[in-house]
Design an enzyme around this catalytic site. Structure first.
Site, short mmCIF file in Angstrom:
data_model
loop_
_atom_site.label_atom_id
_atom_site.label_comp_id
_atom_site.label_asym_id
_atom_site.label_seq_id
_atom_site.Cartn_x
_atom_site.Cartn_y
_atom_site.Cartn_z
N LYS A 55 -21.24 2.86 -9.36
CA LYS A 55 -20.53 2.15 -10.42
C LYS A 55 -21.44 1.10 -11.05
O LYS A 55 -21.49 0.96 -12.26
CB LYS A 55 -19.24 1.51 -9.87
N GLN A 99 -12.74 -2.31 -4.48
CA GLN A 99 -12.98 -0.98 -3.91
C GLN A 99 -12.04 -0.74 -2.72
O GLN A 99 -12.00 -1.54 -1.78
CB GLN A 99 -14.45 -0.87 -3.47
N ASP A 122 -8.79 -0.50 -13.14
CA ASP A 122 -8.43 0.64 -12.28
C ASP A 122 -7.01 1.11 -12.57
O ASP A 122 -6.60 2.19 -12.13
CB ASP A 122 -8.53 0.24 -10.80
#
Ligand code: NAD
Length: 298
Positions: A55, A99, A122
């Protein structure tokens, strides 16, 4: 029988990343600063470390600022939430990603709830999930968003198609079903308690498999010409001297090729779309926060 074509997610994702890079350059021209994505990694999970590394690389490649925060495995939940709150208030940060999975002493729902929904790239915050459910503008989880882009690229208008989503997780199955409903598909959500899954799948013009079971969906379950999006990532046991087993999806790929109209391979299908959509969502977050129009082509 049709001979299925491959849906090249890798190529589509490369194109999307290039369009994001173009938007980033324009954004920098107008605002004088880069869009910023903050990623928080807790602990030493090897897979998470690889994801976070990928990422970061992709973020920097499109010209965005990447802020990485690594916290020890035993970090108290309150410290993690304090960091999220600091990032919420930080004007250089447009997107925040925590994460997952988090260590078991941390309640991931509480952490996600602490993220400012305007920075929730997200799309996991209940406010964004709710907005998606009622058809309002929302940050949509990156994997299903990527699947939808591939489907629209393949089929154009999805209106009236029978879509079967296998899997009902909050990060893939449920938002995928909402997105397809938003495109006027007739949507069936199948899951671990579904009976006669093969029969359910046989009716589908569109199949999205997000289960996590290697090659569970067999070729002869598919209607001829169905478009198949395989989200699953499963590693088989090593064979014949292989150091690592092969990666396969939730669909028996070779069998499916004989029935499907088109299918995403694993790897190289949905996987690359996830990070590209994260960059896309971050670009959208930055534009909204700067009061700019929605970037074109994203
Ligand atoms: P999950 O474990 O949260 O959900 C799996 C779903 O599958 C559940 O809703 C369950 O009801 C359903 N299921 C389980 N067994 C079933 C069965 N026998 N028949 C029908 N349904 C069944 O998983 P997830 O997070 O949604 O991920 C699903 C898969 O997608 C995993 O392989 C994961 O690695 C992969 N994934 C890939 C990406 C990507 O970027 N390509 C992103 C997220 C997840």
């Amino acid at each position: 029988m049709s001979a299925g074509t491959l849906i090249d997610g890798k190529a589509f994702a490369a194109g999307l990343r290039q369009r994001v890079a173009g938007s980033v350059a324009k954004f920098v021209d107008v605002t004088g600063h880069k869009p910023g994505l903050a990623v928080i990694l807790v602990g030493n999970d090897p897979a998470s470390q690889v994801y976070v590394g990928s990422k970061k690389k992709a973020t920097v490649e499109v010209g965005m600022e990447s802020f990485e925060h690594r916290l020890p495995e035993d970090v108290p939940q309150s410290d993690l939430i304090t960091l999220v709150e600091r990032l919420n208030a930080d004007t250089a940060v447009d997107g925040i990603l925590v994460q997952l999975p988090l260590p078991s002493h941390i309640d991931d729902k509480a952490v996600i709830a602490a993220i400012d929904p305007a920075k929730d790239v997200d799309g996991f915050h209940v406010v964004n999930a709710g907005r998606l459910a009622v058809g309002e503008e929302a940050f949509v989880p990156c994997t299903p968003l990527g699947c939808l882009m591939l489907l629209k690229d393949q089929l154009g208008d999805l209106s009236g198609k029978n879509a079967v989503v296998i899997g009902r997780s909050n990060i893939v199955g449920k938002p995928m079903a909402q997105l397809l409903l938003g495109e006027n598909c007739t949507v069936t959500i199948a899951h671990s308690r579904t009976q006669d899954l093969a029969d359910v799948v046989r009716r589908a013009d569109i199949v999205v498999a997000a289960v996590g079971r290697a090659e569970m969906v067999r070729g002869d379950w598919l209607k001829d010409g169905a478009i198949v999006i395989d989200v699953g990532i499963n590693r088989l046991a090593p064979e014949g001297g292989e150091a690592k087993g092969r990666l396969v999806g939730d669909v028996a790929f070779d069998e499916a090729l004989g029935h499907a109209g088109a299918i995403t391979p694993v790897p190289g299908g949905v996987g690359p779309m996830t990070i590209a959509c994260l960059l896309r969502n971050t670009m959208v977050a930055a534009s909204r926060r700067a009061g700019l129009a929605m970037p074109e082509g994203l």
